[in-house]
Design a protein around this motif. Structure first.
Motif, PDB file in Angstrom:
ATOM      1  N   THR A 137       0.847  -1.192   0.000  1.00 50.48           N
ATOM      2  CA  THR A 137       0.000   0.000   0.000  1.00 50.48           C
ATOM      3  C   THR A 137       0.882   1.240   0.000  1.00 50.48           C
ATOM      4  OG1 THR A 137      -1.728  -1.161   1.220  1.00 50.48           O
ATOM      5  CG2 THR A 137      -1.813   1.250   1.207  1.00 50.48           C
ATOM      6  N   VAL A 138       0.588   2.190  -0.906  1.00 51.03           N
ATOM      7  CA  VAL A 138       1.332   3.448  -1.016  1.00 51.03           C
ATOM      8  C   VAL A 138       0.355   4.588  -0.807  1.00 51.03           C
ATOM      9  CG1 VAL A 138       2.815   4.890  -2.447  1.00 51.03           C
ATOM     10  CG2 VAL A 138       2.946   2.405  -2.636  1.00 51.03           C
ATOM     11  N   THR A 139       0.701   5.515   0.087  1.00 49.94           N
ATOM     12  CA  THR A 139      -0.125   6.699   0.304  1.00 49.94           C
ATOM     13  C   THR A 139       0.753   7.938   0.154  1.00 49.94           C
ATOM     14  OG1 THR A 139       0.266   6.638   2.705  1.00 49.94           O
ATOM     15  CG2 THR A 139      -1.686   5.503   1.865  1.00 49.94           C
ATOM     16  N   VAL A 140       0.191   8.975  -0.471  1.00 49.13           N
ATOM     17  CA  VAL A 140       0.874  10.263  -0.650  1.00 49.13           C
ATOM     18  C   VAL A 140      -0.070  11.334  -0.133  1.00 49.13           C
ATOM     19  CG1 VAL A 140       1.929  11.879  -2.253  1.00 49.13           C
ATOM     20  CG2 VAL A 140       2.132   9.422  -2.658  1.00 49.13           C
ATOM     21  N   ALA A 141       0.403  12.137   0.822  1.00 45.69           N
ATOM     22  CA  ALA A 141      -0.446  13.161   1.424  1.00 45.69           C
ATOM     23  C   ALA A 141       0.408  14.352   1.840  1.00 45.69           C
ATOM     24  CB  ALA A 141      -1.201  12.596   2.634  1.00 45.69           C
ATOM     25  N   SER A 142      -0.277  15.466   2.109  1.00 47.61           N
ATOM     26  CA  SER A 142       0.381  16.672   2.605  1.00 47.61           C
ATOM     27  C   SER A 142       0.266  16.708   4.115  1.00 47.61           C
ATOM     28  CB  SER A 142      -0.255  17.931   1.998  1.00 47.61           C
ATOM     29  OG  SER A 142      -0.147  17.914   0.583  1.00 47.61           O
ATOM     30  N   SER A 143       1.323  17.211   4.740  1.00 48.69           N
ATOM     31  CA  SER A 143       1.327  17.380   6.191  1.00 48.69           C
ATOM     32  C   SER A 143       2.020  18.703   6.500  1.00 48.69           C
ATOM     33  CB  SER A 143       2.045  16.215   6.879  1.00 48.69           C
ATOM     34  OG  SER A 143       2.113  16.420   8.281  1.00 48.69           O
ATOM     35  N   GLY A 144       1.225  19.768   6.585  1.00 43.15           N
ATOM     36  CA  GLY A 144       1.801  21.086   6.797  1.00 43.15           C
ATOM     37  C   GLY A 144       2.615  21.513   5.588  1.00 43.15           C
ATOM     38  N   SER A 145       3.876  21.829   5.801  1.00 47.52           N
ATOM     39  CA  SER A 145       4.763  22.243   4.710  1.00 47.52           C
ATOM     40  C   SER A 145       5.513  21.073   4.094  1.00 47.52           C
ATOM     41  CB  SER A 145       5.770  23.282   5.216  1.00 47.52           C
ATOM     42  OG  SER A 145       6.569  22.727   6.259  1.00 47.52           O
ATOM     43  N   ASP A 146       5.155  19.826   4.478  1.00 52.12           N
ATOM     44  CA  ASP A 146       5.850  18.637   3.992  1.00 52.12           C
ATOM     45  C   ASP A 146       4.948  17.791   3.126  1.00 52.12           C
ATOM     46  OD1 ASP A 146       8.177  19.313   5.384  1.00 52.12           O
ATOM     47  OD2 ASP A 146       7.507  18.277   7.201  1.00 52.12           O
ATOM     48  N   ALA A 147       5.606  17.021   2.258  1.00 50.68           N
ATOM     49  CA  ALA A 147       4.932  15.976   1.502  1.00 50.68           C
ATOM     50  C   ALA A 147       5.386  14.644   2.083  1.00 50.68           C
ATOM     51  CB  ALA A 147       5.286  16.067   0.024  1.00 50.68           C
ATOM     52  N   VAL A 148       4.431  13.759   2.377  1.00 48.18           N
ATOM     53  CA  VAL A 148       4.729  12.496   3.052  1.00 48.18           C
ATOM     54  C   VAL A 148       4.275  11.344   2.158  1.00 48.18           C
ATOM     55  CG1 VAL A 148       4.375  11.086   5.106  1.00 48.18           C
ATOM     56  CG2 VAL A 148       4.442  13.580   5.297  1.00 48.18           C
ATOM     57  N   LEU A 149       5.214  10.438   1.861  1.00 45.53           N
ATOM     58  CA  LEU A 149       4.919   9.221   1.096  1.00 45.53           C
ATOM     59  C   LEU A 149       5.206   8.029   2.005  1.00 45.53           C
ATOM     60  CD1 LEU A 149       5.692   8.354  -2.553  1.00 45.53           C
ATOM     61  CD2 LEU A 149       6.543   6.822  -0.789  1.00 45.53           C
ATOM     62  N   THR A 150       4.216   7.149   2.148  1.00 43.57           N
ATOM     63  CA  THR A 150       4.349   5.974   3.012  1.00 43.57           C
ATOM     64  C   THR A 150       4.185   4.719   2.179  1.00 43.57           C
ATOM     65  OG1 THR A 150       3.411   7.214   4.872  1.00 43.57           O
ATOM     66  CG2 THR A 150       3.492   4.824   5.072  1.00 43.57           C
ATOM     67  N   VAL A 151       5.120   3.786   2.314  1.00 46.52           N
ATOM     68  CA  VAL A 151       5.066   2.487   1.635  1.00 46.52           C
ATOM     69  C   VAL A 151       4.953   1.420   2.722  1.00 46.52           C
ATOM     70  CG1 VAL A 151       6.249   0.875   0.123  1.00 46.52           C
ATOM     71  CG2 VAL A 151       6.424   3.335  -0.298  1.00 46.52           C
ATOM     72  N   ALA A 152       3.839   0.669   2.713  1.00 49.26           N
ATOM     73  CA  ALA A 152       3.582  -0.349   3.741  1.00 49.26           C
ATOM     74  C   ALA A 152       3.381  -1.700   3.076  1.00 49.26           C
ATOM     75  CB  ALA A 152       2.354   0.031   4.568  1.00 49.26           C
ATOM     76  N   ASP A 153       3.920  -2.737   3.690  1.00 47.17           N
ATOM     77  CA  ASP A 153       3.698  -4.112   3.224  1.00 47.17           C
ATOM     78  C   ASP A 153       3.179  -4.941   4.391  1.00 47.17           C
ATOM     79  OD1 ASP A 153       5.959  -5.662   4.586  1.00 47.17           O
ATOM     80  OD2 ASP A 153       7.110  -4.096   3.547  1.00 47.17           O
ATOM     81  N   ASP A 154       2.702  -6.135   4.089  1.00 46.60           N
ATOM     82  CA  ASP A 154       2.170  -7.024   5.128  1.00 46.60           C
ATOM     83  C   ASP A 154       3.071  -8.219   5.354  1.00 46.60           C
ATOM     84  OD1 ASP A 154       1.772  -8.240   2.714  1.00 46.60           O
ATOM     85  OD2 ASP A 154      -0.355  -8.710   3.042  1.00 46.60           O
ATOM     86  N   GLY A 155       4.378  -7.990   5.214  1.00 47.76           N
ATOM     87  CA  GLY A 155       5.331  -9.070   5.437  1.00 47.76           C
ATOM     88  C   GLY A 155       5.683  -9.224   6.904  1.00 47.76           C
ATOM     89  N   ASP A 156       6.880  -9.771   7.146  1.00 46.14           N
ATOM     90  CA  ASP A 156       7.321 -10.022   8.515  1.00 46.14           C
ATOM     91  C   ASP A 156       7.825  -8.765   9.213  1.00 46.14           C
ATOM     92  OD1 ASP A 156       6.706 -12.679   8.205  1.00 46.14           O
ATOM     93  OD2 ASP A 156       8.725 -13.207   7.495  1.00 46.14           O
ATOM     94  N   GLY A 157       8.048  -7.701   8.466  1.00 44.63           N
ATOM     95  CA  GLY A 157       8.524  -6.463   9.075  1.00 44.63           C
ATOM     96  C   GLY A 157      10.025  -6.485   9.331  1.00 44.63           C
ATOM     97  N   ILE A 158      10.513  -5.380   9.880  1.00 47.55           N
ATOM     98  CA  ILE A 158      11.941  -5.236  10.174  1.00 47.55           C
ATOM     99  C   ILE A 158      12.093  -5.110  11.687  1.00 47.55           C
ATOM    100  CG2 ILE A 158      14.018  -3.844   9.796  1.00 47.55           C
ATOM    101  CD1 ILE A 158      12.723  -2.831   7.225  1.00 47.55           C
ATOM    102  N   PRO A 159      12.865  -5.987  12.315  1.00 48.12           N
ATOM    103  CA  PRO A 159      13.051  -5.891  13.771  1.00 48.12           C
ATOM    104  C   PRO A 159      13.676  -4.547  14.142  1.00 48.12           C
ATOM    105  CG  PRO A 159      13.844  -8.005  12.950  1.00 48.12           C
ATOM    106  CD  PRO A 159      13.552  -7.161  11.754  1.00 48.12           C
ATOM    107  N   PRO A 160      13.279  -3.973  15.279  1.00 42.88           N
ATOM    108  CA  PRO A 160      13.855  -2.678  15.682  1.00 42.88           C
ATOM    109  C   PRO A 160      15.376  -2.681  15.745  1.00 42.88           C
ATOM    110  CG  PRO A 160      11.946  -3.214  17.039  1.00 42.88           C
ATOM    111  CD  PRO A 160      12.221  -4.423  16.199  1.00 42.88           C
ATOM    112  N   ALA A 161      15.969  -3.825  16.106  1.00 47.87           N
ATOM    113  CA  ALA A 161      17.441  -3.884  16.217  1.00 47.87           C
ATOM    114  C   ALA A 161      18.115  -3.784  14.856  1.00 47.87           C
ATOM    115  CB  ALA A 161      17.854  -5.179  16.917  1.00 47.87           C
TER     116      ALA A 161
END
Length: 465
Positions: free
Chosen positions: A368-392
């Protein structure tokens, strides 16, 4: 001119000392001459005033009694002891005791336009200041002289001249020594800096040496601080160059060795080989080499800080364009209209491509890709439903040639440069690329300044460790 010693060959200390000594010499001479001229003017003004008073008193006596003979004139309290009265023919008619039997004191001849004259003469090898005036008596015109010896002034002038001859060279010597020592002391940090800079080298694994910053807050301290900033930038450049060379040798060695080994084995038994299959395998290796070289060249360009050709770019259009390409899993794009950033279209498209390829590689069912405005910034988010990335491991994935175990299992042909290149492109546009906390899969968030909003300066990418 040929044969002259050019000032440019002198040291800074010598040039400053010579210039300061010349200035001090000129000031000393000008001061001495000015002092002498002021003193001389004051002395002559006093003599003229007292002489005018003396001849004025003498004129009153002559008008009243027209005295005659030596000793007939009596000086007053003005200090003008040398008095004479002459007739129109220049003959001495009367004199004071000091001038008895002497010829006319001076040749001054006052007239109607200049009734009073003053001058200097010499009497018995002694300088005398004389004031003369012309008066009319009942016996005719008379010329009156009043003179005063100036032995003190003559002696003081001699003393002053001698003192000037001695004082000026002595003052110049003291000025030259003082300035030379002061400049030597002031340049001591510069000499130390020069010696430390001579020892700076870009070779070796250690940290590049820095120069010592003086404790003073003057221009030399500012110079030392600027030199250290320059050395820091040079060190970063050297580190990036070493990293680039290491990256190239590390990544190109394996595919080149494999390609060479594959071709050598095929050539040993050419009749037993499937040459179309060999060509396809060699082409795959060549494609991998081309991708690696392209990535390395882009990294080198970003590391060198080469300015990007910027233009208004609709981030939503780029996301929709790249999301329409077929991938292993479907890509859903939701983008606001008019989310425009000021950037380079090619690198930004490469950034989005890397993010979608990485997400599609690890996703189970979709991206899933979303593109939106947030104040003076442009924000693009790329999300998948995989195993994710461990914080470490969230810092490791942005290091060059770092691949997690799952990534190597899913794709053996990857180089580990996709996410590092993406973050460097974001930094080059004054933005950020981070991994957000999420319960499912991985969420990578790209933030860029919108067009027309104040943009922070591009960040210098940190070299990979």
């Amino acid at each position: 001119m040929p044969g002259r010693w050019p000032p440019g060959s002198w040291s800074l200390r010598t040039r400053v000392t010579v210039a300061a000594t010349l200035v001090v010499g000129l000031l000393l001479v000008a001061g001495a001459v000015g002092f002498y001229a002021t003193l001389r003017h004051a002395v002559y003004a006093s003599l003229h005033a007292r002489g005018a008073k003396a001849v004025s008193a003498l004129a009153g006596t002559v008008r009243a009694s027209d005295p005659r003979g030596p000793g007939a004139l009596h000086p007053g309290d003005t200090g003008f002891l040398l008095l004479q009265v002459l007739d129109d023919r220049g003959r001495v008619r009367a004199a004071s005791d000091e001038m008895a039997g002497r010829p006319p004191l001076a040749d001054l001849r006052p007239d109607a336009s200049h009734p009073t004259r003053a001058g200097r003469t010499t009497l018995a090898r002694e300088e005398v200041y004389v004031v003369a005036t012309r008066v009319r008596t009942r016996h005719g015109w008379r010329v009156l002289y009043a003179g005063a010896p100036m032995p003190g002034f003559s002696r003081s002038r001699s003393y002053f001249t001698g003192l000037l001859v001695l004082a000026v060279p002595l003052g110049l010597l003291m000025a030259a020594v003082s300035v030379s020592l002061a400049v030597r002391r002031a340049l001591r940090p510069v000499r130390k800096m020069s010696a430390e800079l001579a020892e700076v080298t870009g070779s070796g694994p250690g940290r590049m040496r820095r120069v010592t910053v003086p404790v003073t807050h003057d221009e030399i301290a500012q110079l030392a601080a600027s030199v250290n900033v320059t050395l820091h930038r040079l060190e970063q450049t050297v580190v990036r160059q070493r990293q680039f060379v290491g990256d190239v040798s590390h990544e190109l060695r394996s595919p080149l060795t494999g390609l060479r080994a594959q071709l050598e084995v095929a050539l040993e038994h050419p009749e037993d080989e499937d040459w179309p299959a060999v060509a396809r395998a060699a082409l795959n290796d060549a494609d991998r080499l081309q991708r690696i070289v392209t990535d390395l060249l882009l990294l080198a360009k970003l590391d060198a800080g080469v300015p990007l050709d910027r233009e208004p770019v609709d981030l939503g259009d780029l996301a929709r364009q790249e999301g329409a390409r077929p991938r292993r899993v479907p890509v859903e794009v939701t983008a606001e209209d008019g989310v425009v950033v000021l950037g380079a279209r090619g690198p930004l498209l490469r950034l989005i491509t890397n993010l979608l390829d990485n997400a599609a590689r690890h996703a189970r069912t979709g991206v899933t890709v979303t593109v939106a405005s947030s104040g003076s910034d442009a924000v693009l988010t790329v999300a998948d439903d995989g195993d994710g990335i461990p914080p470490a491991d969230r810092d490791r994935v942005f290091q060059r040639f770092q691949r997690l175990a799952e990534g190597r299992k899913r794709d053996n042909g990857g180089s580990g440069l996709g996410l590092p290149i993406s973050r460097d492109i974001a930094h080059a546009h004054g933005g950020t690329l981070v991994i957000a906390d999420t319960r499912t899969g991985a969420h990578l968030v790209l933030t860029l300044p919108r067009a027309g909003a104040p943009s922070p300066p591009p960040r210098t990418p940190r070299p990979a460790r």
